[in-house]
Design a protein around this motif. Structure first.
Motif, PDB file in Angstrom:
ATOM      1  N   GLU A   1     -23.217   6.332  -2.577  1.00  0.00           N
ATOM      2  CA  GLU A   1     -23.238   6.073  -4.009  1.00  0.00           C
ATOM      3  C   GLU A   1     -22.790   7.282  -4.832  1.00  0.00           C
ATOM      4  N   LYS A   2     -23.215   8.466  -4.420  1.00  0.00           N
ATOM      5  CA  LYS A   2     -22.850   9.657  -5.182  1.00  0.00           C
ATOM      6  C   LYS A   2     -21.343   9.865  -5.186  1.00  0.00           C
ATOM      7  N   ARG A   3     -20.712   9.678  -4.014  1.00  0.00           N
ATOM      8  CA  ARG A   3     -19.263   9.869  -3.916  1.00  0.00           C
ATOM      9  C   ARG A   3     -18.525   8.784  -4.693  1.00  0.00           C
ATOM     10  N   VAL A   4     -19.042   7.550  -4.637  1.00  0.00           N
ATOM     11  CA  VAL A   4     -18.425   6.457  -5.381  1.00  0.00           C
ATOM     12  C   VAL A   4     -18.472   6.739  -6.877  1.00  0.00           C
ATOM     13  N   ARG A   5     -19.640   7.166  -7.365  1.00  0.00           N
ATOM     14  CA  ARG A   5     -19.782   7.470  -8.795  1.00  0.00           C
ATOM     15  C   ARG A   5     -18.860   8.609  -9.215  1.00  0.00           C
ATOM     16  N   GLU A   6     -18.777   9.630  -8.366  1.00  0.00           N
ATOM     17  CA  GLU A   6     -17.946  10.791  -8.702  1.00  0.00           C
ATOM     18  C   GLU A   6     -16.473  10.408  -8.777  1.00  0.00           C
ATOM     19  N   LEU A   7     -15.991   9.658  -7.767  1.00  0.00           N
ATOM     20  CA  LEU A   7     -14.581   9.266  -7.754  1.00  0.00           C
ATOM     21  C   LEU A   7     -14.271   8.296  -8.893  1.00  0.00           C
ATOM     22  N   THR A   8     -15.173   7.356  -9.140  1.00  0.00           N
ATOM     23  CA  THR A   8     -14.962   6.401 -10.227  1.00  0.00           C
ATOM     24  C   THR A   8     -14.871   7.116 -11.562  1.00  0.00           C
ATOM     25  N   SER A   9     -15.730   8.104 -11.753  1.00  0.00           N
ATOM     26  CA  SER A   9     -15.719   8.867 -13.000  1.00  0.00           C
ATOM     27  C   SER A   9     -14.415   9.642 -13.165  1.00  0.00           C
ATOM     28  N   ARG A  10     -13.953  10.270 -12.084  1.00  0.00           N
ATOM     29  CA  ARG A  10     -12.724  11.057 -12.168  1.00  0.00           C
ATOM     30  C   ARG A  10     -11.511  10.171 -12.393  1.00  0.00           C
ATOM     31  N   LEU A  11     -11.463   9.035 -11.675  1.00  0.00           N
ATOM     32  CA  LEU A  11     -10.291   8.166 -11.753  1.00  0.00           C
ATOM     33  C   LEU A  11     -10.273   7.330 -13.029  1.00  0.00           C
ATOM     34  N   SER A  12     -11.398   7.251 -13.730  1.00  0.00           N
ATOM     35  CA  SER A  12     -11.443   6.477 -14.971  1.00  0.00           C
ATOM     36  C   SER A  12     -10.564   7.088 -16.048  1.00  0.00           C
TER      37      SER A  12
ATOM     38  N   ILE B   1      -5.874   0.948  -8.205  1.00  0.00           N
ATOM     39  CA  ILE B   1      -6.396   1.964  -7.286  1.00  0.00           C
ATOM     40  C   ILE B   1      -7.607   1.365  -6.587  1.00  0.00           C
ATOM     41  N   VAL B   2      -7.604   1.387  -5.255  1.00  0.00           N
ATOM     42  CA  VAL B   2      -8.674   0.770  -4.480  1.00  0.00           C
ATOM     43  C   VAL B   2      -9.466   1.854  -3.759  1.00  0.00           C
ATOM     44  N   LEU B   3     -10.777   1.891  -3.998  1.00  0.00           N
ATOM     45  CA  LEU B   3     -11.656   2.829  -3.297  1.00  0.00           C
ATOM     46  C   LEU B   3     -12.051   2.196  -1.971  1.00  0.00           C
ATOM     47  N   ALA B   4     -11.468   2.692  -0.892  1.00  0.00           N
ATOM     48  CA  ALA B   4     -11.755   2.166   0.447  1.00  0.00           C
ATOM     49  C   ALA B   4     -12.763   3.076   1.142  1.00  0.00           C
ATOM     50  N   ILE B   5     -13.902   3.281   0.505  1.00  0.00           N
ATOM     51  CA  ILE B   5     -14.942   4.145   1.055  1.00  0.00           C
ATOM     52  C   ILE B   5     -16.229   3.352   1.143  1.00  0.00           C
ATOM     53  N   ASP B   6     -17.203   3.891   1.875  1.00  0.00           N
ATOM     54  CA  ASP B   6     -18.474   3.210   2.092  1.00  0.00           C
ATOM     55  C   ASP B   6     -19.242   3.121   0.773  1.00  0.00           C
ATOM     56  N   PRO B   7     -19.520   1.905   0.273  1.00  0.00           N
ATOM     57  CA  PRO B   7     -20.253   1.779  -0.989  1.00  0.00           C
ATOM     58  C   PRO B   7     -21.640   2.406  -0.941  1.00  0.00           C
ATOM     59  N   LYS B   8     -22.166   2.607   0.285  1.00  0.00           N
ATOM     60  CA  LYS B   8     -23.493   3.212   0.403  1.00  0.00           C
ATOM     61  C   LYS B   8     -23.479   4.680  -0.012  1.00  0.00           C
TER      62      LYS B   8
ATOM     63  N   VAL C   1       0.876  -1.175   0.000  1.00  0.00           N
ATOM     64  CA  VAL C   1       0.000   0.000   0.000  1.00  0.00           C
ATOM     65  C   VAL C   1       0.912   1.223   0.000  1.00  0.00           C
ATOM     66  N   LEU C   2       1.075   1.841  -1.152  1.00  0.00           N
ATOM     67  CA  LEU C   2       2.079   2.890  -1.309  1.00  0.00           C
ATOM     68  C   LEU C   2       1.631   4.240  -0.767  1.00  0.00           C
ATOM     69  N   GLY C   3       0.334   4.494  -0.730  1.00  0.00           N
ATOM     70  CA  GLY C   3      -0.125   5.790  -0.260  1.00  0.00           C
ATOM     71  C   GLY C   3      -1.637   5.843  -0.169  1.00  0.00           C
ATOM     72  N   VAL C   4      -2.125   6.899   0.485  1.00  0.00           N
ATOM     73  CA  VAL C   4      -3.562   7.116   0.653  1.00  0.00           C
ATOM     74  C   VAL C   4      -3.904   8.492   0.100  1.00  0.00           C
ATOM     75  N   PHE C   5      -5.036   8.580  -0.593  1.00  0.00           N
ATOM     76  CA  PHE C   5      -5.521   9.855  -1.118  1.00  0.00           C
ATOM     77  C   PHE C   5      -6.959  10.042  -0.649  1.00  0.00           C
ATOM     78  N   ASP C   6      -7.309  11.276  -0.298  1.00  0.00           N
ATOM     79  CA  ASP C   6      -8.667  11.554   0.171  1.00  0.00           C
ATOM     80  C   ASP C   6      -9.009  13.010  -0.072  1.00  0.00           C
TER      81      ASP C   6
END
Length: 530
Positions: free
Chosen positions: A278-289, A269-276, A230-235
């Motif tokens: 949903e809005k934040r998951v979609r936003e991060l997935t879109s940006r990181l894609s 890249i692993v999203l270690a956030i609450d899947p519930k 695990v090389l680093g954390v981003f938030d």
């Protein structure tokens, strides 16, 4: 707020081993070093720098392309096994048939051929090319011996059915030779894989997005297992985050990850956030894609068993699987074989042309024969691309801040000829043979290349998708007219669209077609500025 720039000094990190750093950074060591820091500013700086690197430090830092090459070794292993079994089988058939191989009766040859096929099929289907972590070599070799015995037994039974008449001693010799050959090879494979594991070449590198309790638990478990870095954390919520999570530094927000110097060394890249959320998951997935790295959402496990299973899924890809349909690793392996074979032949045939081109450049203008430029490679890796120099030496533009125009005064007389015929690109065959480039792929762009006054990479959100495959000497975009400088955002967009289309369609036959039509297409394209 945590720093937005890279906190890992990759150059210095290679000099530090896991064991050495652990010894330096245990609790007493930290206290002693902190006590001396008042009188020794340099020691304090050393402490902070080491802490910012985090507890996961591979002995050797390998980028994604280099690590991928190690994972593809499984195909080389299997190819060697096939060659060894084939040599034993053919040699024995030749020795049994005075009239030569072509004169061997089918009833004599078929049992050995079926036995060899069975051995190689079982080696593949039983997963003996995965070399799983913790696997014991004696057990692995015992399974190999059992498979060779099964192949010999099958040959004996088939010989009895067909009445081939080869005799039991022949099959005993065949089984013994196959066993010894595979033993020697697999002992070598096991030792080689163990060395790669020791250097971290087969340990996946990940970064976490989300400085959460879930991330902290995952990091602690990964530290115990040591099969995941695990090389680093981003938030994005930096104002509420600590400087580190379980010793792993928080390096910035999601936007910092987009341009971080660590990216070429990251497998996932692993999203270690609450899947519930949903809005934040979609936003991060879109940006990181927009990044070439694979993105995984890690659902919060309810117990230690689920957490261990999740870590197994992340860590359990040290060597490519040979089962199932053709996958990305198999396709990459086939493409590498293609580059080596065709690239070597092309180099031999084109050597006289390259020598004459080099002589013409030397006689035409002062300066070096070759021009080297840092460009984007696979997964954002920075590579040095070789070309024949086509511009005046003092006017060379390593960053492509000013793209070539018609009648550009920087281009020499010989430069105009070699650019119009693409002879200036021939030295890139060295990059191909080295493994940094491919014969066919998206053309490598200079780092910092600008379209107008804006960096080209900022004009199209999907720009980084073109880095999901090694760059090529020629490509789909090149034969479709998108070649040379990019003067508008529309030019950049079309280039990226063609590159992504090629990556999705890539096959051996498409590559051969692109290579076949490259010369006539480029020579016939008089509109492109080169």
């Amino acid at each position: 707020m945590a720093p937005m720039t890279s906190a890992i000094d990759i150059g210095r990190a290679t000099a530090l081993s896991d064991a050495g750093d652990t010894a330096r950074l245990d609790a007493p060591g930290l206290q002693a070093l902190a006590a001396r820091s008042v009188a020794e500013p340099q020691a304090k700086s050393q402490l902070e720098g080491a802490a910012r690197r985090g507890p996961f430090r591979p002995e050797v830092w390998l980028n994604a392309r280099q690590r991928h090459a190690s994972r593809l070794a499984v195909h080389w292993f299997r190819s060697a096994d096939i060659a060894a079994v084939a040599v034993v089988t053919i040699a024995l058939l030749w020795a049994m048939t005075p009239g030569g191989l072509l004169a061997a009766p089918l009833a004599t040859a078929l049992p050995l051929i079926v036995g060899a096929t069975l051995v190689l099929g079982l080696m593949r289907s039983l997963g003996l090319y995965r070399f799983s972590r913790g696997q014991r070599t004696p057990l692995h070799l015992a399974i190999v011996a059992g498979i060779a015995f099964s192949g010999g037994l099958c040959a004996v039974l088939l010989d009895a059915i067909l009445a081939g008449g080869a005799g039991l001693p022949v099959y005993i010799i065949w089984t013994a030779l196959v066993t010894v050959g595979l033993y020697v090879l697999h002992m070598g494979w096991s030792d080689l894989v163990a060395k790669w594991r020791g250097k971290g070449a087969l340990t996946p590198n990940i970064v976490l997005v989300g400085a959460t309790k879930h991330a902290e638990t995952l990091i602690k478990d990964a530290l115990k297992r040591r099969d995941l870095n695990v090389l680093g954390v981003f938030d994005d919520r930096l104002a509420r985050n600590p400087d580190s999570v379980a010793g792993v530094p928080v390096l910035g927000d999601a936007e910092a990850l987009m341009t971080h110097r660590m990216t070429p060394y990251v497998d996932r890249i692993v999203l270690a956030i609450d899947p519930k959320a949903e809005k934040r998951v979609r936003e991060l997935t879109s940006r990181l894609s927009a990044l070439p790295n694979e993105v995984t959402l890690l659902v919060d496990p309810v117990d230690a068993g689920e957490r261990s299973a999740a870590l197994n899924r992340l860590a359990n890809a040290p060597l490519a699987s040979l089962g199932g349909p053709i996958d990305d690793d198999r396709r990459a392996f086939n493409k590498r074989i293609q580059d080596i074979l065709i690239g070597t032949v092309a180099f031999i045939l084109l050597a006289p042309v390259m020598a004459l081109t080099a002589l013409a450049i030397r006689l035409d203008s002062p300066g070096p024969i070759f021009f080297r430029q840092r460009r984007h490679g696979f997964n954002h890796e920075e590579i040095v691309v070789w070309k024949f120099r086509s511009m005046r030496h003092e006017a060379a533009d390593a960053t492509a801040s000013r793209q070539v125009t018609t009648d550009d005064d920087r281009v020499t007389r010989v430069g105009k000829i070699i650019r119009s015929t693409s002879l200036d690109e021939l030295p890139q065959i060295f990059n191909v043979l080295k493994g940094e480039m491919s014969l066919v792929g998206p053309r490598p762009h200079a780092i910092g290349m600008k379209t107008g006054a804006v960096e080209s990479a900022r004009l199209v959100a999907e720009y980084a998708h073109r880095h999901r495959m090694k760059p090529g000497m020629t490509g789909w975009a090149a034969i479709k007219g998108s070649r040379g400088p990019l003067h508008t955002a529309q030019d950049v967009r079309r280039r990226v669209q063609l590159d992504v289309e090629y990556i999705e369609r890539q096959s051996l036959w498409l590559d051969l077609w692109i290579m076949f039509v490259t010369v006539p297409v480029l020579l016939g394209d008089r509109a492109a500025i080169r």
